[in-house]
Design a protein around this motif. Sequence first.
Motif, PDB file in Angstrom:
ATOM      1  N   GLU A   1      40.053  36.270  52.645  1.00 30.80           N
ATOM      2  CA  GLU A   1      41.402  35.837  52.656  1.00 30.80           C
ATOM      3  C   GLU A   1      41.578  34.894  51.377  1.00 30.80           C
ATOM      4  N   ASP A   2      40.695  33.817  51.664  1.00 31.18           N
ATOM      5  CA  ASP A   2      40.744  32.638  50.386  1.00 31.18           C
ATOM      6  C   ASP A   2      40.492  33.311  49.134  1.00 31.18           C
ATOM      7  N   ALA A   3      39.468  34.344  49.072  1.00 29.85           N
ATOM      8  CA  ALA A   3      39.286  34.897  47.680  1.00 29.85           C
ATOM      9  C   ALA A   3      40.683  35.517  47.207  1.00 29.85           C
ATOM     10  N   LYS A   4      41.352  36.304  48.207  1.00 29.10           N
ATOM     11  CA  LYS A   4      42.955  36.890  47.673  1.00 29.10           C
ATOM     12  C   LYS A   4      43.597  35.828  47.318  1.00 29.10           C
TER      13      LYS A   4
ATOM     14  N   ARG B   1      45.308  31.394  40.962  1.00 30.91           N
ATOM     15  CA  ARG B   1      44.811  30.865  39.710  1.00 30.91           C
ATOM     16  C   ARG B   1      43.595  31.547  39.306  1.00 30.91           C
ATOM     17  N   TYR B   2      43.113  32.562  39.802  1.00 31.99           N
ATOM     18  CA  TYR B   2      41.876  33.299  39.397  1.00 31.99           C
ATOM     19  C   TYR B   2      42.095  34.820  39.155  1.00 31.99           C
TER      20      TYR B   2
ATOM     21  N   TYR C   1      32.609  39.825  25.169  1.00 34.02           N
ATOM     22  CA  TYR C   1      33.300  40.371  26.375  1.00 34.02           C
ATOM     23  C   TYR C   1      33.243  39.256  27.248  1.00 34.02           C
ATOM     24  N   VAL C   2      34.687  38.955  27.778  1.00 33.49           N
ATOM     25  CA  VAL C   2      34.826  37.770  28.595  1.00 33.49           C
ATOM     26  C   VAL C   2      35.865  38.198  29.878  1.00 33.49           C
ATOM     27  N   ALA C   3      35.365  37.988  31.049  1.00 37.90           N
ATOM     28  CA  ALA C   3      36.211  38.343  32.021  1.00 37.90           C
ATOM     29  C   ALA C   3      36.238  37.460  33.224  1.00 37.90           C
TER      30      ALA C   3
ATOM     31  N   ALA D   1      33.181  34.176  37.833  1.00 32.18           N
ATOM     32  CA  ALA D   1      33.482  34.764  39.097  1.00 32.18           C
ATOM     33  C   ALA D   1      33.831  33.500  39.987  1.00 32.18           C
ATOM     34  N   TYR D   2      34.903  33.755  40.638  1.00 29.62           N
ATOM     35  CA  TYR D   2      35.262  32.823  41.739  1.00 29.62           C
ATOM     36  C   TYR D   2      34.116  33.075  42.925  1.00 29.62           C
TER      37      TYR D   2
END
Lengths: 296, 107
Positions: free
Chosen positions: A252-255, A261-262, A202-204, A235-236
């Motif tokens: 906001e940055d995470a979004k 690219r993530y 499993y890879v996510a 995980a970013y």
Amino acid sequence: MSLDYVKFTPGFDRWMPKEYRDMVDHGPFGKKTSVSQVGTFKEILEEHPMCAGCAMTLFIRLAMIAFPNPEDTITVGTAGCGRLAISQAAIPFVYGNYGDQNGVASGLTRGLKLRFGDKPKDVVVMAGDGGMADIGFAQTLHSWFRKEKFTTIMLDNEVYGNTGGQESGMTNKGQVLKMAPVGKKFEKMDMLGMAKVSGCAYVATVVPNNPRRVESVIKKAVLVAREVGPTYIQAYTSCNIEYAIPTDKVMEDAKDVENDRYKFSEYLTDDAKQALGELYGYKEYLPKPAKTVTAG
Amino acid sequence: MYLIAYIDTEICAATSCKLCTQYCPEANTILYNNDAGKEKGLKYGSAYVAVDRCKGCAQCVWVCDNMAKHNAIKMEMIDQVGDSALTENITYGEKNTTAKLANPIRG
Ligand SMILES: Cc1ncc(C[n+]2csc(CCOP(=O)(O)OP(=O)(O)O)c2C)c(N)n1
Ligand code: SF4
Ligand code: SF4
Ligand code: SF4
């Protein structure tokens, strides 16, 4: 490593700190708790010294809530920011020397299997991108090639955060950092591709701006590792200090990064799908019933 | 002095969407009192902040303003908020928590 290890010796409870008593009486042990219920039960993660507003902190918090059996889970970490919080939870934490975490977790998983047999005991490694893709690269990959049955989670802040801003293999090409003043010269490493090639079941990829998705990914990764083989989550988890993200803009940055690219991605082998479908009630992974064709 | 998050019960209890808790990086910090605001006829109960655990990042403000679109959270100086929830005065119930409010400045 059972529900009893958190309980008080009779007569001692009134000497215990309030946080501990709350955790025993109203924590998640032996119950099914979920992200949607947070704020109404005592979480097992306690106060810790990670920076205000750090996305890695949020991810670790969500991971602790998502563990399917927290009372039967051991976390393994190493040097880097994350262990400052991971070690402050009411589940056992093992510190592997920097880069050794997947070697330590391999031994631990095998030892638990010898001692407890088929009783589920979950081992979860959480470490930074530097600890996992650079210094611990060989141990990470070899644990996957050996099909060690535990979960590996990379807390990918794309920098060595704890030591003040060196580039890692997971930093993006061209990125300027305090201690990479001319910008990184090489591409970000494809750890996802390597996880698949080396046999992870499993890879996510996930970003913590979607807490329920983090929960779902962690649950699946831990359950597949328990039944099938190695699992990997990347995980970013931005470093707002080294990337100068104002703390109220971290989500906001995470979004933005997720869109850029993530993107969320999930890969499961057939064995992983079968285990989740047959043993843990994930109906979406059960084979579709063959359509009955009526002769016309 | 330093900033902590302050949740307006009246605005929050009108919907109590429970989003901010899922996004606060700190554990056990934004909690829910399912009965808050009921005496004023508000339906859902309110989120509140254990101010001794809040690190003042304002991520919850962004979530409440931009995702929930309720604008119920403001950053306030700790000496300006008045009596607040502190971990030592919070009681956990079956599916609820309640807090006895007290002066957050220890002295
Ligand atoms: C064997 C060893 N080498 C170097 C270090 C110093 N060190 C501590 S944390 C760290 C970097 C951590 O970066 P990363 O693994 O990306 O985690 P982050 O802090 O970014 O979460 C280093 C190099 C160490 N503790 N042990
Ligand atoms: S240095 Fe960066 S990654 Fe480490 S705790 Fe602070 S914000 Fe988080
Ligand atoms: S996001 Fe705003 S409205 Fe929703 S629970 Fe939190 S404070 Fe209340
Ligand atoms: S300001 Fe930050 S630490 Fe404080 S309650 Fe809001 S999200 Fe949590």
